[in-house]
Design an enzyme around this catalytic site. Structure first.
Site, mmCIF file in Angstrom:
data_model
loop_
_atom_site.group_PDB
_atom_site.id
_atom_site.type_symbol
_atom_site.label_atom_id
_atom_site.label_comp_id
_atom_site.label_asym_id
_atom_site.label_seq_id
_atom_site.Cartn_x
_atom_site.Cartn_y
_atom_site.Cartn_z
ATOM 1 N N HIS A 46 0.632 -1.427 0.175
ATOM 2 C CA HIS A 46 -0.029 0.179 0.230
ATOM 3 C C HIS A 46 0.958 1.260 -0.036
ATOM 4 O O HIS A 46 1.357 1.569 0.913
ATOM 5 C CB HIS A 46 -0.793 -0.111 1.176
ATOM 6 C CG HIS A 46 -2.213 0.968 1.067
ATOM 7 N ND1 HIS A 46 -3.279 0.644 0.221
ATOM 8 C CD2 HIS A 46 -2.155 2.188 1.213
ATOM 9 C CE1 HIS A 46 -3.993 1.824 0.243
ATOM 10 N NE2 HIS A 46 -3.370 2.826 0.757
ATOM 11 N N ASP A 48 0.537 5.430 -1.407
ATOM 12 C CA ASP A 48 -0.406 6.671 -1.867
ATOM 13 C C ASP A 48 0.251 7.368 -2.791
ATOM 14 O O ASP A 48 -0.532 8.610 -2.652
ATOM 15 C CB ASP A 48 -1.061 7.197 -0.605
ATOM 16 C CG ASP A 48 -2.046 6.275 0.034
ATOM 17 O OD1 ASP A 48 -3.144 5.778 -0.699
ATOM 18 O OD2 ASP A 48 -2.001 6.060 1.302
ATOM 19 N N GLU A 144 -8.637 1.733 -3.394
ATOM 20 C CA GLU A 144 -8.695 1.653 -2.309
ATOM 21 C C GLU A 144 -10.266 2.362 -1.854
ATOM 22 O O GLU A 144 -10.288 3.518 -1.679
ATOM 23 C CB GLU A 144 -7.847 2.579 -1.520
ATOM 24 C CG GLU A 144 -7.859 2.658 0.118
ATOM 25 C CD GLU A 144 -7.025 3.426 0.683
ATOM 26 O OE1 GLU A 144 -6.157 4.439 0.100
ATOM 27 O OE2 GLU A 144 -6.655 3.422 1.935
ATOM 28 N N HIS A 171 -13.358 2.938 2.092
ATOM 29 C CA HIS A 171 -12.257 3.666 3.105
ATOM 30 C C HIS A 171 -12.930 3.922 4.110
ATOM 31 O O HIS A 171 -13.406 3.180 4.809
ATOM 32 C CB HIS A 171 -12.059 4.773 1.934
ATOM 33 C CG HIS A 171 -10.906 5.624 2.471
ATOM 34 N ND1 HIS A 171 -11.021 6.946 2.723
ATOM 35 C CD2 HIS A 171 -9.608 5.320 2.682
ATOM 36 C CE1 HIS A 171 -9.805 7.404 3.291
ATOM 37 N NE2 HIS A 171 -9.007 6.379 3.310
ATOM 38 N N HIS A 212 -9.603 -1.028 6.594
ATOM 39 C CA HIS A 212 -10.644 -0.097 6.563
ATOM 40 C C HIS A 212 -11.959 -0.589 6.915
ATOM 41 O O HIS A 212 -12.934 0.277 7.193
ATOM 42 C CB HIS A 212 -10.509 0.831 5.237
ATOM 43 C CG HIS A 212 -9.695 1.758 5.151
ATOM 44 N ND1 HIS A 212 -9.768 2.998 5.857
ATOM 45 C CD2 HIS A 212 -8.559 1.896 4.531
ATOM 46 C CE1 HIS A 212 -8.449 3.867 5.604
ATOM 47 N NE2 HIS A 212 -7.892 3.063 4.705
ATOM 48 N N HIS A 233 -3.220 -2.730 4.508
ATOM 49 C CA HIS A 233 -2.190 -2.007 5.207
ATOM 50 C C HIS A 233 -3.158 -1.748 6.875
ATOM 51 O O HIS A 233 -3.696 -0.628 6.812
ATOM 52 C CB HIS A 233 -2.140 -0.300 4.497
ATOM 53 C CG HIS A 233 -3.338 0.363 4.225
ATOM 54 N ND1 HIS A 233 -4.309 -0.429 3.446
ATOM 55 C CD2 HIS A 233 -3.458 1.540 4.354
ATOM 56 C CE1 HIS A 233 -5.288 0.663 3.275
ATOM 57 N NE2 HIS A 233 -4.789 1.785 3.867
ATOM 58 N N ASP A 350 1.829 2.196 3.769
ATOM 59 C CA ASP A 350 0.872 3.593 3.734
ATOM 60 C C ASP A 350 1.857 4.670 3.476
ATOM 61 O O ASP A 350 1.462 5.873 3.769
ATOM 62 C CB ASP A 350 0.174 3.652 4.836
ATOM 63 C CG ASP A 350 -1.303 4.075 4.867
ATOM 64 O OD1 ASP A 350 -1.468 4.786 3.641
ATOM 65 O OD2 ASP A 350 -2.064 4.338 5.760
HETATM 66 ZN ZN ZN Z 1 -6.019 3.608 3.973
#
Ligand code: ZN
Length: 404
Positions: A46, A48, A144, A171, A212, A233, A350
């Site tokens: 994961h 971003d 995600e 999410h 999540h 994650h 993350d």
């Molecule tokens: Zn997340």
């Protein structure tokens, strides 16, 4: 994040409790640890960084002074495969959400096309192995948040055709068909359409990501999925009591079905003290960071990610937030390994979406994790599994289940 991918929640028990379940082994030869790390297939499920790629001026090939990820630092960190997250806020839904997801997929494809010697878009476990053998970094896609399929399985199939190999069902807010861990229960798990989504993901061979989602959604997914599922994650709730982390029962159940929990590096998910400090006084610190982010960045999410991280570090420096060290990551890995088994643990940093602990400022810090795992007595084969081998096994099982 804060308004972003994962800054939201933080935790409650001391990470010290997690300190290795294993007897400390003989001192680790640093050269042997490095060799193992660079020889192993290292996978991060994961990242971003995609938000930054939306800026046409951003080049993944350059070394950046900010952020956590770029090609030079991925090379230094010995990273072999990365799942770039396709993420938009859960409040954006319908056709707009679908289109924005497609825009982000195209942004990742552009970076891969611009760096063919370093990167290759990959969709299978074998593809990851082949890329590693060629000395290229395998780039994979994860969506995600189920809000991006716009309540239409045709969009799920479209994402799969474009190379997406996992979808996080929610999410931080509920979707119409599945509840999030950080929203009020609505469907209490999956509804009928949510169950269709899970079945279709099994059929396609797309990994189901339970990071999540609410505990009830997690249970529904596990009861239904015919293939192992992942947490891309998520850290351990026993060490940091936040809804985004997994409790021991969930870790055990995930493992019993063959899945892998990938530990999140966010300070607010690793350390209770950090989480508590963010939430204290009705979230005063968190709100002040959010307000400054909006002031500096507006709705530019790439700017928000970088700025949020910088503001959090300023508060650690001035003493309003506690300092969390990088080895808390290994505490969570050790806890998950003790509870779920060493074959059910992985890395889900993350990066570029959360507040990184001290000593893990960017991806170049990953070899330290390998050395620390060896120092705590894990066998080389177990370490290879946690670095990426465990996920390769899940990918193969998901691929095989789809062929059946
Ligand atoms: Zn997340």
């Amino acid at each position: 994040m804060r308004a972003l991918p994962d800054h939201i929640a933080a935790c409650a028990v001391s990470a010290l409790l997690a300190l290795s379940s294993l007897a400390a082994a003989a001192p680790v030869d640093p050269t042997a640890a490095r060799k193992l790390h660079f020889d192993a297939i290292v996978i991060d499920t994961h990242d971003d960084t995609t938000q930054r790629m939306l800026d046409p001026a951003f080049d993944l090939g350059e070394r950046h002074a900010d952020g956590n990820i770029d090609i030079p630092r991925m090379r230094e960190g010995g990273l072999d495969a990365v799942f770039f997250s396709i993420w938009i806020p859960g409040t954006v839904t319908g056709e707009v959400a679908v289109q924005r997801a497609l825009t982000q997929i195209a942004a990742v494809q552009r970076q891969v096309a611009a760096h063919p010697r370093d990167l290759v878009l990959v969709t299978t476990a074998d593809g990851i192995r082949k890329a590693a053998a060629e000395g290229r970094i395998a780039v994979l896609l994860g969506v995600e948040g189920g809000h991006m399929i716009g309540n239409d399985l045709a969009n799920l199939r479209r994402f799969f055709a474009l190379g997406v190999r996992y979808m996080t069902l929610t999410h931080s807010v509920n979707v119409d068909w599945a509840d999030s861990s950080t929203d009020r229960p609505r469907n209490v798990g999956l509804n009928d359409f949510g169950r269709e989504v899970v079945r279709e993901m099994n059929r396609l061979g797309m990994m189901i990501d339970i990071s999540h989602v609410s505990d009830a959604t997690f249970d529904d997914v596990l009861a239904l999925s015919t293939a192992p599922v992942i947490a891309s994650h998520s850290s351990a709730r026993a060490l940091c009591r936040v809804p985004r982390n997994m409790n021991d029962r969930m870790l055990r159940d995930l493992a019993a079905r063959g899945g892998v929990a990938h530990v999140n590096f966010h300070m607010g998910f690793l350390a209770q003290e950090y989480s508590n400090a963010l939430k204290a006084n009705d979230g005063r610190i968190d709100k002040s960071i959010d307000a400054q982010i909006v002031e500096r960045c507006g709705d530019n999410e790439a700017c928000q990610i970088i700025t949020g991280s910088q503001l959090a570090r300023e508060r650690v420096t001035n003493g309003t937030l506690p300092r969390v060290e990088w080895n808390a990551i290994v505490d969570h890995m050790a806890h998950a390994a003790r509870v779920a088994g060493v074959q059910h643990v992985g890395l889900g940093s993350d990066f570029d979406g959360a507040d990184m602990p001290y000593g893990m400022e960017d991806v170049s810090g990953l070899p330290k994790i390998t050395a620390e795992l060896l120092a705590r007595g894990y066998k080389p084969q177990e370490v290879r599994g946690m670095l990426g081998g465990n996920l390769l096994r899940v990918m193969e099982q998901v691929e095989a289940a789809a062929r059946r």
